[in-house]
Design a protein around this motif. Structure first.
Motif, short mmCIF file in Angstrom:
data_model
loop_
_atom_site.label_atom_id
_atom_site.label_comp_id
_atom_site.label_asym_id
_atom_site.label_seq_id
_atom_site.Cartn_x
_atom_site.Cartn_y
_atom_site.Cartn_z
N GLU A 231 0.85 -1.19 0.00
CA GLU A 231 0.00 0.00 0.00
C GLU A 231 0.89 1.24 0.00
OE1 GLU A 231 -2.42 -0.34 3.45
OE2 GLU A 231 -3.79 -1.79 2.53
N ALA B 255 0.71 5.43 0.77
CA ALA B 255 0.01 6.63 1.23
C ALA B 255 0.65 7.83 0.56
CB ALA B 255 0.08 6.74 2.75
N GLU C 208 -4.67 6.73 -0.26
CA GLU C 208 -3.92 5.46 -0.28
C GLU C 208 -4.27 4.68 -1.53
OE1 GLU C 208 -4.35 3.00 3.12
OE2 GLU C 208 -3.15 4.28 4.41
#
Length: 307
Positions: free
Chosen positions: A241, A243, A255
């Motif tokens: 992931e 951000a 995100e």
């Protein structure tokens, strides 16, 4: 202002900010004191045996490099005070319980990357007890998911105060095939499919939106093994992931990435738009990547934007 940032956990990681902000504030727009990311190198430690011997605890006392990404756009280089604690209870987000906490570092710095050498596995608390043992006592699963020690950073500047918690994971080889996590590192970023250089600001003009993407990370996402509830080997694969943050305007998504319940991974593609009516300026951008099991790093890029 007080804010809390929490990052860490065995299989499920969270990164969130809780702050005294106005309703129109966007998570991706950075205008105050923040901790955008925390990492340790190594992301986790694995002892050679699961026996609770002095030798095993010595292996888990290895020195680590702790990094925190501190940003303070309006601070004009002001000093930032920091304190780093390790404690026993994951729910103690500020390490308030004095008997169950150990001071790892403290001092004064400025915005940027705070880098510290720490040995949390060697920390001791009241009664000269290893903090690792106290963490294990507090764990209802008795270390099945790893011994997850909270590392809590407190930073203050002016009337602003921020806490950031990361769970440092200590393992032993519960099942065959377990190996130490490798830190996730983004290979690069692009804007409108143009490589975004690290050394020099990219020239951008107009209202946007500008499409920002991360270079392909699928070949870097690790396959790994963890123990199941019946102590069987469970095979998993990372789904990174990212951000996204900037000092001006906002991103279409705060995100990207991760995976849904069907295992389908999200794309690392966002759109950035400058603020309406903003004057020409240099803008700083950050992409903070997490691998979902304790590993994290970040890239910083700059752009000279004009209307």
């Amino acid at each position: 202002m007080k804010a809390l940032l929490h990052t860490g956990g065995l299989l499920l990681l969270a990164l969130a900010s809780f702050a005294c902000v106005e309703p129109e504030d966007k998570p991706s727009n950075v205008h105050d004191l923040r901790v955008l990311g925390v990492s340790t190198e190594k992301p986790e430690l694995i002892a050679s045996t699961c026996d609770q011997t002095p030798e095993a605890f010595d292996e888990l006392a290895e020195e680590l490099t702790y990094r925190a990404l501190l940003v303070d756009p309006a601070g004009e280089g002001r000093p930032i005070q920091y304190t780093l604690w390790a404690c026993a209870d994951q729910d103690d987000r500020t390490c308030e319980t004095e008997a169950d906490r150990a001071l790892l570092a403290e001092g004064t710095t400025t915005a940027g990357e705070l880098t510290l050498s720490i040995r949390p596995g060697a920390a001791r608390v009241a009664g000269d007890k290893l903090l690792l043992e106290r963490v294990l006592e507090e764990d209802p699963y008795q270390g099945l998911g790893g011994i997850r020690m909270p590392l809590v950073l407190r930073v203050t500047a002016g009337d602003e105060e921020v806490y950031a918690q990361k769970l440092m994971v200590f393992w032993c080889p519960v099942v065959e095939g377990m190996t130490e996590n490798v830190q996730p590192v983004l290979p690069g970023l692009r804007v409108d499919d143009v490589p975004w250089p690290e050394a020099e600001p990219l020239e951008l003009s107009g209202p946007g939106p500008f499409v920002v993407t991360a270079d392909d990370v699928s070949g870097l996402e690790e396959s790994y093994v963890v123990p199941g509830l019946r102590l069987q080997a469970v095979n998993l694969k990372e789904a990174w992931e990212i951000a996204w943050y900037s000092t001006l305007g906002e991103f279409s998504l705060s995100e990207t990435g991760g995976a849904d319940f069907g295992g389908q991974e999200g794309r690392h593609r966002v759109e950035w738009e400058p603020a309406d009516g903003a004057a020409a300026q240099e803008v700083t951008f950050w992409a903070v990547v997490r691998d979902g099991r304790g590993g994290s790093s970040w890239l910083m890029r700059r752009a000279r934007w004009s209307p």
